[in-house]
Design a protein around this motif. Structure first.
Motif, PDB file in Angstrom:
ATOM      1  N   ALA A  44       0.828  -1.213   0.000  1.00 46.91           N
ATOM      2  CA  ALA A  44       0.000   0.000   0.000  1.00 46.91           C
ATOM      3  C   ALA A  44       0.862   1.263   0.000  1.00 46.91           C
ATOM      4  N   LYS A  45       1.888   1.311   0.854  1.00 49.69           N
ATOM      5  CA  LYS A  45       2.730   2.497   0.931  1.00 49.69           C
ATOM      6  C   LYS A  45       3.632   2.624  -0.295  1.00 49.69           C
ATOM      7  N   GLU A  46       4.095   1.498  -0.818  1.00 51.67           N
ATOM      8  CA  GLU A  46       4.864   1.550  -2.069  1.00 51.67           C
ATOM      9  C   GLU A  46       4.016   2.160  -3.177  1.00 51.67           C
ATOM     10  N   PHE A  47       2.761   1.726  -3.250  1.00 50.77           N
ATOM     11  CA  PHE A  47       1.860   2.259  -4.272  1.00 50.77           C
ATOM     12  C   PHE A  47       1.654   3.757  -4.072  1.00 50.77           C
ATOM     13  N   ASP A  48       1.348   4.164  -2.829  1.00 49.83           N
ATOM     14  CA  ASP A  48       1.080   5.586  -2.558  1.00 49.83           C
ATOM     15  C   ASP A  48       2.283   6.453  -2.902  1.00 49.83           C
ATOM     16  N   LEU A  49       3.472   5.987  -2.549  1.00 54.05           N
ATOM     17  CA  LEU A  49       4.680   6.763  -2.833  1.00 54.05           C
ATOM     18  C   LEU A  49       4.928   6.852  -4.334  1.00 54.05           C
ATOM     19  N   LEU A  50       4.790   5.730  -5.039  1.00 52.99           N
ATOM     20  CA  LEU A  50       5.011   5.740  -6.480  1.00 52.99           C
ATOM     21  C   LEU A  50       3.975   6.597  -7.198  1.00 52.99           C
ATOM     22  N   PHE A  51       2.710   6.487  -6.782  1.00 44.83           N
ATOM     23  CA  PHE A  51       1.658   7.294  -7.409  1.00 44.83           C
ATOM     24  C   PHE A  51       1.940   8.778  -7.202  1.00 44.83           C
ATOM     25  N   PHE A  52       2.347   9.150  -5.993  1.00 46.33           N
ATOM     26  CA  PHE A  52       2.649  10.555  -5.692  1.00 46.33           C
ATOM     27  C   PHE A  52       3.789  11.064  -6.573  1.00 46.33           C
ATOM     28  N   LEU A  53       4.844  10.276  -6.703  1.00 40.77           N
ATOM     29  CA  LEU A  53       5.986  10.700  -7.509  1.00 40.77           C
ATOM     30  C   LEU A  53       5.622  10.783  -8.992  1.00 40.77           C
ATOM     31  N   MET A  54       4.844   9.805  -9.485  1.00 40.90           N
ATOM     32  CA  MET A  54       4.461   9.821 -10.892  1.00 40.90           C
ATOM     33  C   MET A  54       3.498  10.959 -11.192  1.00 40.90           C
ATOM     34  N   LYS A  55       2.589  11.214 -10.271  1.00 39.75           N
ATOM     35  CA  LYS A  55       1.636  12.316 -10.456  1.00 39.75           C
ATOM     36  C   LYS A  55       2.364  13.653 -10.512  1.00 39.75           C
ATOM     37  N   ASN A  56       3.426  13.789  -9.720  1.00 45.36           N
ATOM     38  CA  ASN A  56       4.197  15.036  -9.662  1.00 45.36           C
ATOM     39  C   ASN A  56       5.542  14.859 -10.366  1.00 45.36           C
ATOM     40  N   ARG A  57       5.493  14.173 -11.507  1.00 48.71           N
ATOM     41  CA  ARG A  57       6.722  13.839 -12.216  1.00 48.71           C
ATOM     42  C   ARG A  57       7.557  15.080 -12.525  1.00 48.71           C
ATOM     43  N   ASN A  58       8.873  14.857 -12.466  1.00 50.68           N
ATOM     44  CA  ASN A  58       9.894  15.884 -12.712  1.00 50.68           C
ATOM     45  C   ASN A  58       9.971  16.948 -11.621  1.00 50.68           C
ATOM     46  N   GLN A  59       9.202  16.770 -10.547  1.00 53.73           N
ATOM     47  CA  GLN A  59       9.284  17.681  -9.405  1.00 53.73           C
ATOM     48  C   GLN A  59      10.075  17.004  -8.288  1.00 53.73           C
ATOM     49  N   VAL A  60      11.019  17.746  -7.710  1.00 52.92           N
ATOM     50  CA  VAL A  60      11.893  17.188  -6.678  1.00 52.92           C
ATOM     51  C   VAL A  60      11.244  17.352  -5.302  1.00 52.92           C
ATOM     52  N   PHE A  61      11.291  16.269  -4.509  1.00 57.33           N
ATOM     53  CA  PHE A  61      10.760  16.299  -3.148  1.00 57.33           C
ATOM     54  C   PHE A  61      11.830  15.854  -2.170  1.00 57.33           C
ATOM     55  N   SER A  62      11.920  16.557  -1.041  1.00 56.68           N
ATOM     56  CA  SER A  62      12.829  16.130   0.018  1.00 56.68           C
ATOM     57  C   SER A  62      12.243  14.906   0.722  1.00 56.68           C
ATOM     58  N   LYS A  63      13.065  14.226   1.493  1.00 57.16           N
ATOM     59  CA  LYS A  63      12.583  13.066   2.242  1.00 57.16           C
ATOM     60  C   LYS A  63      11.471  13.466   3.198  1.00 57.16           C
ATOM     61  N   ASN A  64      11.615  14.621   3.834  1.00 56.16           N
ATOM     62  CA  ASN A  64      10.590  15.044   4.792  1.00 56.16           C
ATOM     63  C   ASN A  64       9.285  15.429   4.101  1.00 56.16           C
ATOM     64  N   GLN A  65       9.370  15.971   2.900  1.00 52.95           N
ATOM     65  CA  GLN A  65       8.142  16.259   2.148  1.00 52.95           C
ATOM     66  C   GLN A  65       7.425  14.969   1.800  1.00 52.95           C
ATOM     67  N   LEU A  66       8.178  13.938   1.443  1.00 53.31           N
ATOM     68  CA  LEU A  66       7.562  12.649   1.118  1.00 53.31           C
ATOM     69  C   LEU A  66       6.969  11.993   2.353  1.00 53.31           C
ATOM     70  N   LEU A  67       7.647  12.101   3.486  1.00 52.91           N
ATOM     71  CA  LEU A  67       7.089  11.584   4.735  1.00 52.91           C
ATOM     72  C   LEU A  67       5.769  12.265   5.053  1.00 52.91           C
ATOM     73  N   ASP A  68       5.736  13.578   4.884  1.00 52.94           N
ATOM     74  CA  ASP A  68       4.525  14.339   5.185  1.00 52.94           C
ATOM     75  C   ASP A  68       3.403  13.965   4.231  1.00 52.94           C
ATOM     76  N   ALA A  69       3.729  13.804   2.941  1.00 48.29           N
ATOM     77  CA  ALA A  69       2.706  13.525   1.930  1.00 48.29           C
ATOM     78  C   ALA A  69       2.146  12.115   2.040  1.00 48.29           C
ATOM     79  N   ILE A  70       2.985  11.133   2.339  1.00 49.93           N
ATOM     80  CA  ILE A  70       2.561   9.732   2.306  1.00 49.93           C
ATOM     81  C   ILE A  70       2.233   9.194   3.693  1.00 49.93           C
ATOM     82  N   TRP A  71       3.051   9.541   4.667  1.00 49.08           N
ATOM     83  CA  TRP A  71       2.831   9.036   6.028  1.00 49.08           C
ATOM     84  C   TRP A  71       2.126  10.049   6.930  1.00 49.08           C
ATOM     85  N   GLY A  72       2.042  11.310   6.483  1.00 51.64           N
ATOM     86  CA  GLY A  72       1.329  12.321   7.259  1.00 51.64           C
ATOM     87  C   GLY A  72       2.093  12.852   8.443  1.00 51.64           C
ATOM     88  N   TYR A  73       3.401  12.718   8.418  1.00 48.40           N
ATOM     89  CA  TYR A  73       4.181  13.238   9.531  1.00 48.40           C
ATOM     90  C   TYR A  73       4.158  14.766   9.487  1.00 48.40           C
TER      91      TYR A  73
END
Length: 236
Positions: free
Chosen positions: A161-190
């Protein structure tokens, strides 16, 4: 519980910033104050605001230049708030990516009305485009959020489930750079700094399932010193 819209206030006058923060809190927003352009950039490396109020007169940079930098990496709505009332500043601000412009002194109730109007517009756009955004095709890959499926060369690739959410987020926002903390916030809600190793592990897993050669990734790329992006550039 309804999620409150996160509003980033970039304002170096503490009295004005505090008044805005208190008023926005009363009106069910989640406001955060930073006093400089540097603090604003650092804040956005950690988390995504839903709306930005940007003062043009900052101690460490020009507000219009900061607006341009933010717009290069984010589609968040930006309202410029400034004591400068010239048409030149308005044209420059809007030309460099701002969505709205108010001059000081200003009405707090009008500010809230404008924020709500932009957020409603954004919600309508997301609803209107939800169906198109739920299925993404890039090269030989297809990811479908309705079915929670991912395929390469028309062959199903199982994802957690989390692999899917992370991949979907990255593909949806393709060519946009995200920090590790931005990805944590977007996928895990930290809401604060989390365990960045979590992202490292998941990126490695995804590369094993997405890339032809995981040791030399073409799609899920590392941008050293910044983070990760899903690249669609220069593919044969």
């Amino acid at each position: 519980m309804v999620k409150k819209a996160k509003v980033l206030i970039i304002e170096d006058e503490s009295a004005i910033a505090t008044i805005m923060k208190d008023y926005l809190s009363v009106n069910h927003f989640d406001p955060h104050i930073v006093n400089t352009g540097h603090e604003a950039i650092q804040f956005m490396k950690v988390t995504y605001p839903d709306f930005i109020i940007l003062d043009l007169s900052l101690p460490d940079c020009d507000g219009i230049e900061l607006c341009r930098q933010i717009r290069e990496n984010s589609n968040v709505a930006i309202l410029i708030l400034s004591a400068r009332n010239s048409d030149t500043d308005k044209v420059l601000g809007l030309g460099f990516g701002a969505d709205d412009y108010m001059t000081k002194p200003f009405s707090l109730s009008e500010l809230v009305a404008r924020i709500n109007a932009h957020l409603r517009k954004q919600d309508r756009w997301l609803q209107d485009n939800a169906s198109q955004m739920d299925m993404i095709q890039i090269d030989h890959m297809e990811i479908n959020k309705n079915e929670y499926t991912f395929s390469r060369h028309k062959k199903h690739v199982p994802l957690s489930a989390k692999e899917f959410d992370l991949l979907f987020f990255l593909m949806k926002n393709r060519n946009q750079v995200f920090s590790k903390n931005q990805l944590l916030d977007a996928i895990w809600g930290y809401e604060t700094y989390g365990d960045e190793n979590t992202i490292t592990v998941y990126i490695r897993r995804l590369r094993e399932k997405v890339e032809i050669d995981p040791s030399c990734p073409v799609y899920i790329q590392t941008v050293w010193g910044v983070g990760y992006k899903f690249s669609t550039q220069n593919h044969l």
